[in-house]
Design a protein around this motif. Structure first.
Motif, PDB file in Angstrom:
ATOM      1  N   CYS A 181      18.048   5.539  -2.294  1.00 15.21           N
ATOM      2  CA  CYS A 181      16.661   5.101  -2.207  1.00 15.21           C
ATOM      3  C   CYS A 181      15.796   6.246  -2.702  1.00 15.21           C
ATOM      4  CB  CYS A 181      16.309   4.741  -0.765  1.00 15.21           C
ATOM      5  SG  CYS A 181      14.559   4.328  -0.532  1.00 15.21           S
ATOM      6  N   HIS A 182      14.981   5.973  -3.706  1.00 21.25           N
ATOM      7  CA  HIS A 182      14.134   7.001  -4.306  1.00 21.25           C
ATOM      8  C   HIS A 182      12.678   6.564  -4.260  1.00 21.25           C
ATOM      9  CE1 HIS A 182      17.666   9.013  -6.054  1.00 21.25           C
ATOM     10  NE2 HIS A 182      18.124   7.781  -6.209  1.00 21.25           N
ATOM     11  N   ASP A 212       5.669   3.239 -12.270  1.00 23.95           N
ATOM     12  CA  ASP A 212       5.386   1.811 -12.133  1.00 23.95           C
ATOM     13  C   ASP A 212       5.678   1.261 -10.737  1.00 23.95           C
ATOM     14  OD1 ASP A 212       4.691  -0.780 -13.032  1.00 23.95           O
ATOM     15  OD2 ASP A 212       6.814  -1.231 -13.330  1.00 23.95           O
ATOM     16  N   CYS A 213       6.861   1.498 -10.207  1.00 20.07           N
ATOM     17  CA  CYS A 213       7.212   0.942  -8.896  1.00 20.07           C
ATOM     18  C   CYS A 213       7.089   2.017  -7.819  1.00 20.07           C
ATOM     19  CB  CYS A 213       8.619   0.359  -8.919  1.00 20.07           C
ATOM     20  SG  CYS A 213       9.925   1.565  -9.220  1.00 20.07           S
ATOM     21  N   ASP A 214       7.158   1.581  -6.565  1.00 23.62           N
ATOM     22  CA  ASP A 214       7.059   2.527  -5.446  1.00 23.62           C
ATOM     23  C   ASP A 214       8.427   3.106  -5.074  1.00 23.62           C
ATOM     24  OD1 ASP A 214       4.247   2.269  -5.027  1.00 23.62           O
ATOM     25  OD2 ASP A 214       4.626   0.302  -4.142  1.00 23.62           O
ATOM     26  N   PHE A 215       9.472   2.264  -5.096  1.00 23.37           N
ATOM     27  CA  PHE A 215      10.811   2.700  -4.735  1.00 23.37           C
ATOM     28  C   PHE A 215      11.826   2.133  -5.708  1.00 23.37           C
ATOM     29  CE2 PHE A 215       8.677   3.303  -0.716  1.00 23.37           C
ATOM     30  CZ  PHE A 215       9.264   4.468  -0.215  1.00 23.37           C
ATOM     31  N   LEU A 216      12.896   2.883  -5.908  1.00 23.90           N
ATOM     32  CA  LEU A 216      14.045   2.420  -6.673  1.00 23.90           C
ATOM     33  C   LEU A 216      15.258   2.529  -5.758  1.00 23.90           C
ATOM     34  CD1 LEU A 216      15.367   1.545  -9.385  1.00 23.90           C
ATOM     35  CD2 LEU A 216      15.693   3.983  -9.852  1.00 23.90           C
ATOM     36  N   LEU A 217      15.981   1.408  -5.613  1.00 23.20           N
ATOM     37  CA  LEU A 217      17.156   1.372  -4.752  1.00 23.20           C
ATOM     38  C   LEU A 217      18.394   1.074  -5.581  1.00 23.20           C
ATOM     39  CD1 LEU A 217      15.859  -0.916  -1.839  1.00 23.20           C
ATOM     40  CD2 LEU A 217      15.571   1.542  -2.110  1.00 23.20           C
ATOM     41  N   ASP A 270      18.615   2.296   7.527  1.00 24.30           N
ATOM     42  CA  ASP A 270      19.578   1.598   8.376  1.00 24.30           C
ATOM     43  C   ASP A 270      20.336   0.485   7.655  1.00 24.30           C
ATOM     44  OD1 ASP A 270      18.960   3.182  10.583  1.00 24.30           O
ATOM     45  OD2 ASP A 270      17.369   1.827  11.248  1.00 24.30           O
ATOM     46  N   MET A 271      20.171   0.376   6.346  1.00 32.53           N
ATOM     47  CA  MET A 271      20.832  -0.687   5.583  1.00 32.53           C
ATOM     48  C   MET A 271      22.013  -0.102   4.810  1.00 32.53           C
ATOM     49  SD  MET A 271      17.524  -2.673   4.078  1.00 32.53           S
ATOM     50  CE  MET A 271      16.425  -3.566   5.164  1.00 32.53           C
ATOM     51  N   GLY A 300       0.844  -1.195   0.000  1.00 29.01           N
ATOM     52  CA  GLY A 300       0.000   0.000   0.000  1.00 29.01           C
ATOM     53  C   GLY A 300       0.870   1.232   0.000  1.00 29.01           C
ATOM     54  N   GLN A 301       0.279   2.365  -0.329  1.00 32.23           N
ATOM     55  CA  GLN A 301       1.034   3.607  -0.348  1.00 32.23           C
ATOM     56  C   GLN A 301       0.578   4.548   0.761  1.00 32.23           C
ATOM     57  OE1 GLN A 301       1.476   5.380  -4.172  1.00 32.23           O
ATOM     58  NE2 GLN A 301       2.534   3.606  -4.971  1.00 32.23           N
ATOM     59  N   ASP A 302      -0.020   3.968   1.795  1.00 33.82           N
ATOM     60  CA  ASP A 302      -0.430   4.785   2.935  1.00 33.82           C
ATOM     61  C   ASP A 302       0.825   5.266   3.674  1.00 33.82           C
ATOM     62  OD1 ASP A 302      -0.148   2.718   5.482  1.00 33.82           O
ATOM     63  OD2 ASP A 302      -0.610   1.729   3.575  1.00 33.82           O
ATOM     64  N   GLU A 303       0.662   6.309   4.443  1.00 39.91           N
ATOM     65  CA  GLU A 303       1.794   6.947   5.109  1.00 39.91           C
ATOM     66  C   GLU A 303       2.557   5.984   6.022  1.00 39.91           C
ATOM     67  OE1 GLU A 303       2.762  11.015   7.652  1.00 39.91           O
ATOM     68  OE2 GLU A 303       0.681  10.477   7.213  1.00 39.91           O
ATOM     69  N   GLU A 304       1.834   5.160   6.766  1.00 43.39           N
ATOM     70  CA  GLU A 304       2.485   4.234   7.694  1.00 43.39           C
ATOM     71  C   GLU A 304       3.361   3.221   6.961  1.00 43.39           C
ATOM     72  OE1 GLU A 304       1.389   0.682  10.811  1.00 43.39           O
ATOM     73  OE2 GLU A 304      -0.150   2.190  10.407  1.00 43.39           O
ATOM     74  N   THR A 305       2.847   2.632   5.882  1.00 44.64           N
ATOM     75  CA  THR A 305       3.606   1.629   5.124  1.00 44.64           C
ATOM     76  C   THR A 305       4.841   2.259   4.486  1.00 44.64           C
ATOM     77  OG1 THR A 305       1.566   0.408   4.665  1.00 44.64           O
ATOM     78  CG2 THR A 305       3.459  -0.076   3.253  1.00 44.64           C
ATOM     79  N   VAL A 306       4.665   3.413   3.867  1.00 46.83           N
ATOM     80  CA  VAL A 306       5.782   4.094   3.201  1.00 46.83           C
ATOM     81  C   VAL A 306       6.835   4.510   4.225  1.00 46.83           C
ATOM     82  CG1 VAL A 306       6.428   6.177   1.913  1.00 46.83           C
ATOM     83  CG2 VAL A 306       4.429   4.830   1.206  1.00 46.83           C
ATOM     84  N   ASN A 307       6.421   5.117   5.319  1.00 44.80           N
ATOM     85  CA  ASN A 307       7.379   5.574   6.329  1.00 44.80           C
ATOM     86  C   ASN A 307       8.101   4.410   7.002  1.00 44.80           C
ATOM     87  OD1 ASN A 307       6.937   8.262   5.798  1.00 44.80           O
ATOM     88  ND2 ASN A 307       5.437   8.503   7.433  1.00 44.80           N
ATOM     89  N   HIS A 308       7.396   3.306   7.214  1.00 44.04           N
ATOM     90  CA  HIS A 308       8.047   2.127   7.791  1.00 44.04           C
ATOM     91  C   HIS A 308       9.144   1.627   6.856  1.00 44.04           C
ATOM     92  CE1 HIS A 308       8.708  -1.589   9.938  1.00 44.04           C
ATOM     93  NE2 HIS A 308       8.540  -2.246   8.794  1.00 44.04           N
ATOM     94  N   PHE A 309       8.847   1.554   5.564  1.00 45.87           N
ATOM     95  CA  PHE A 309       9.848   1.111   4.588  1.00 45.87           C
ATOM     96  C   PHE A 309      11.056   2.051   4.597  1.00 45.87           C
ATOM     97  CE2 PHE A 309      11.840   1.207   0.446  1.00 45.87           C
ATOM     98  CZ  PHE A 309      12.195  -0.126   0.295  1.00 45.87           C
ATOM     99  N   ILE A 310      10.802   3.346   4.559  1.00 50.51           N
ATOM    100  CA  ILE A 310      11.889   4.338   4.553  1.00 50.51           C
ATOM    101  C   ILE A 310      12.760   4.192   5.794  1.00 50.51           C
ATOM    102  CG2 ILE A 310      12.375   6.817   4.744  1.00 50.51           C
ATOM    103  CD1 ILE A 310       9.892   7.253   2.903  1.00 50.51           C
ATOM    104  N   ASP A 311      12.145   4.058   6.952  1.00 48.81           N
ATOM    105  CA  ASP A 311      12.908   3.912   8.198  1.00 48.81           C
ATOM    106  C   ASP A 311      13.791   2.669   8.180  1.00 48.81           C
ATOM    107  OD1 ASP A 311      11.798   6.243   9.207  1.00 48.81           O
ATOM    108  OD2 ASP A 311      10.265   5.193  10.393  1.00 48.81           O
TER     109      ASP A 311
END
Length: 154
Positions: free
Chosen positions: A99-100, A105-110, A92-93, A77-88
């Motif tokens: 990370c963009h 098409d996609c949500d993130f490009l790494l 740390d990796m 999903g693209q809700d704020e919680e899901t996106v922010n959790h992924f970013i956080d």
């Protein structure tokens, strides 16, 4: 809003992008200023955030990170919680160099740097796909680096 740069600021920034280790006296000579006003301008550019920092650029292969891959990720999903959790989690990796958040098409490009293909596969299984909210990962493996620069032409 972009910071207003004059001709001298641009010359300073171009010189520092070419060699971030330039001593102020040498930088001043290159841009046609005396050392004191040159240092003042550099400090103003730093304070304004135009100069974000200084780094050493490494050869990834010589430090055990010879494989670069690009991973496109889709979230559940693209809700704020899901996106922010992924970013956080990604912040740390250390393998993730960039990370963009994407439109399209996609949500993130790494951009990911690892030792080899096996190391990437382990990273994908043990880290990327274990992040809550990651639905799918598609990996692109570049065959040859054609151009790589950090310089912004001014």
């Amino acid at each position: 809003m972009p910071h207003q740069l004059d001709r001298i600021d641009r010359r300073i920034l171009n010189a520092l992008q070419e060699d971030g280790r330039l001593q102020n006296v040498e930088l001043a000579k290159r841009v046609g200023l005396s050392p004191s006003p040159c240092l003042r301008r550099v400090r103003l550019l730093e304070e304004a955030g135009v100069i974000e920092g200084y780094v050493a650029l490494l050869d990834p292969a010589k430090v055990g990170a010879g494989l670069t891959v690009f991973a496109r990720l889709w979230l559940t999903g693209q809700d704020e919680e899901t996106v922010n959790h992924f970013i956080d989690e990604v912040k740390d990796m250390p393998q993730v160099m960039e990370c963009h958040l994407m439109a399209g098409d996609c949500d993130f490009l790494l951009r990911i740097a690892v030792a080899d293909l096996d190391a990437y596969r382990r990273f994908q299984i043990e880290h990327l796909t274990r992040i809550r909210g990651v639905q799918s990962v598609k990996t692109e493996i570049p065959m040859q680096k054609i151009k790589h620069t950090s310089k912004i032409e001014l």
